[in-house]
Design an enzyme around this catalytic site. Structure first.
Site, PDB file in Angstrom:
ATOM      1  CB  SER A  59      25.352 -27.471 -12.433  1.00 42.66           C
ATOM      2  OG  SER A  59      24.247 -27.957 -13.168  1.00 42.66           O
ATOM      3  CG  HIS A  64      25.187 -23.121 -13.500  1.00 41.51           C
ATOM      4  ND1 HIS A  64      25.620 -22.056 -14.260  1.00 41.51           N
ATOM      5  CD2 HIS A  64      24.870 -24.099 -14.383  1.00 41.51           C
ATOM      6  CE1 HIS A  64      25.590 -22.380 -15.538  1.00 41.51           C
ATOM      7  NE2 HIS A  64      25.128 -23.621 -15.651  1.00 41.51           N
ATOM      8  CG  ASP A  78      22.662 -26.281 -16.274  1.00 40.89           C
ATOM      9  OD1 ASP A  78      23.201 -25.391 -16.951  1.00 40.89           O
ATOM     10  OD2 ASP A  78      23.292 -27.025 -15.491  1.00 40.89           O
ATOM     11  CG  MET A  87      18.913 -27.987 -20.570  1.00 37.07           C
ATOM     12  SD  MET A  87      19.741 -29.579 -20.589  1.00 37.07           S
ATOM     13  CE  MET A  87      21.177 -29.221 -19.568  1.00 37.07           C
ATOM     14  CG  HIS A 112      23.693 -22.271 -18.953  1.00 29.89           C
ATOM     15  ND1 HIS A 112      24.464 -23.424 -18.946  1.00 29.89           N
ATOM     16  CD2 HIS A 112      23.742 -21.814 -20.231  1.00 29.89           C
ATOM     17  CE1 HIS A 112      24.960 -23.634 -20.150  1.00 29.89           C
ATOM     18  NE2 HIS A 112      24.526 -22.679 -20.950  1.00 29.89           N
ATOM     19  CG  MET A 119      21.987 -24.638 -22.394  1.00 31.26           C
ATOM     20  SD  MET A 119      22.565 -26.024 -21.404  1.00 31.26           S
ATOM     21  CE  MET A 119      21.962 -25.536 -19.802  1.00 31.26           C
ATOM     22  CG  MET A 140      28.617 -24.333 -23.226  1.00 31.59           C
ATOM     23  SD  MET A 140      28.012 -24.506 -21.537  1.00 31.59           S
ATOM     24  CE  MET A 140      27.890 -26.287 -21.337  1.00 31.59           C
ATOM     25  CG  ASP A 149      28.256 -25.305 -17.444  1.00 31.36           C
ATOM     26  OD1 ASP A 149      28.344 -26.360 -16.805  1.00 31.36           O
ATOM     27  OD2 ASP A 149      27.161 -24.811 -17.798  1.00 31.36           O
TER      28      ASP A 149
END
Ligand code: DX5
Ligand code: ZN
Length: 225
Positions: free
Chosen positions: A9, A34, A36, A38, A67, A69, A138, A176
């Protein structure tokens, strides 16, 4: 046996040196990058958006797994596809229509995945299993790297794995949050086959060795075929 895949990540990398970090990840034997994303709304943290993904995409030939979020993923799918995402994960707890968002992801040529936060039960994903390539369970509350692995998520991983097998589907299970040498085995034992790891990889003295160890531990414990 299903190949055990390691996905560093980049949330835990040095953002000022992302190009070098991506080259390092690939050289060290990782399988997937990966990313992330957000929005400071779905989770209490802000990271990066599609323009950054587009800039860094050229520094790696590995698949980019994004991913999301974020509260309204459907509004940003095209941007992330155009930025070079290979797979896009959305949360079942978001505000967008899940079926429509998954269809859009696939229409645009990406693999689609769904994710569940710790409080969302396993059966919530069952209705989407035939529409996704992967389910992300998660193992921390999403928002930050470096948190402790929630072992109480393992029955959820197991229940999803059993349902996938019962229906004869080819769907991967990704975990994750808090994945490291002490936690990867139990996740594999319960059915996970893709392992996201931030702190344990980026803080390791030797990332290549750590990835090798992770793969060996996961292969040894994996419950599936
Ligand atoms: C948390 C993120 C994770 C996280 C993993 O919301 O989705 O990808 O960065 O980091 P570690 O492995 O440090 O828990
Ligand atoms: Zn993540």
């Amino acid at each position: 046996m299903k190949k055990m895949l390691i996905a560093p990540s980049i949330l835990s990398c040095d953002y000022g040196k992302m190009a070098e970090e991506l080259e390092r990840i690939e050289k060290c034997g990782a399988d997937i990058v990966h990313v992330d994303v957000m929005d400071g709304h779905f989770v209490p943290n802000i990271t990066l958006g599609a323009p950054v993904v587009k800039c860094i995409r050229k520094y790696s030939s590995l698949p980019f797994d994004v991913h999301l979020m974020i509260s309204d993923p459907i509004d940003y799918i095209e941007d992330f596809v155009n930025a070079g995402a290979d797979s896009i994960t959305i949360h079942l707890e978001c505000n967008s229509d899940i079926d429509k968002t998954l269809s859009l992801i696939k229409e645009k040529g990406c693999k689609a995945a769904v994710s569940v936060k710790p409080k969302t039960p396993a059966n919530e994903v069952f209705g989407y299993l035939d529409k996704v390539s992967m389910v992300l369970v998660m193992t921390v509350e999403p928002g930050f790297g470096g948190q402790s692995f929630m072992e109480d998520m393992m029955p959820k991983v197991k229940a999803i794995k059993e349902e996938i097998d019962r229906r004869g589907l080819d769907v991967s299970i990704q975990v994750d949050g808090g994945i490291g040498e002490k936690t990867i085995s139990v996740a594999a034992e319960n059915g996970a086959d893709i392992f996201v790891s931030g702190n344990a990889l980026f803080r390791a003295d030797d990332m290549a060795l750590q990835i090798k160890k992770f793969k060996a531990l996961a292969e040894k414990s994996y419950c599936g075929k």
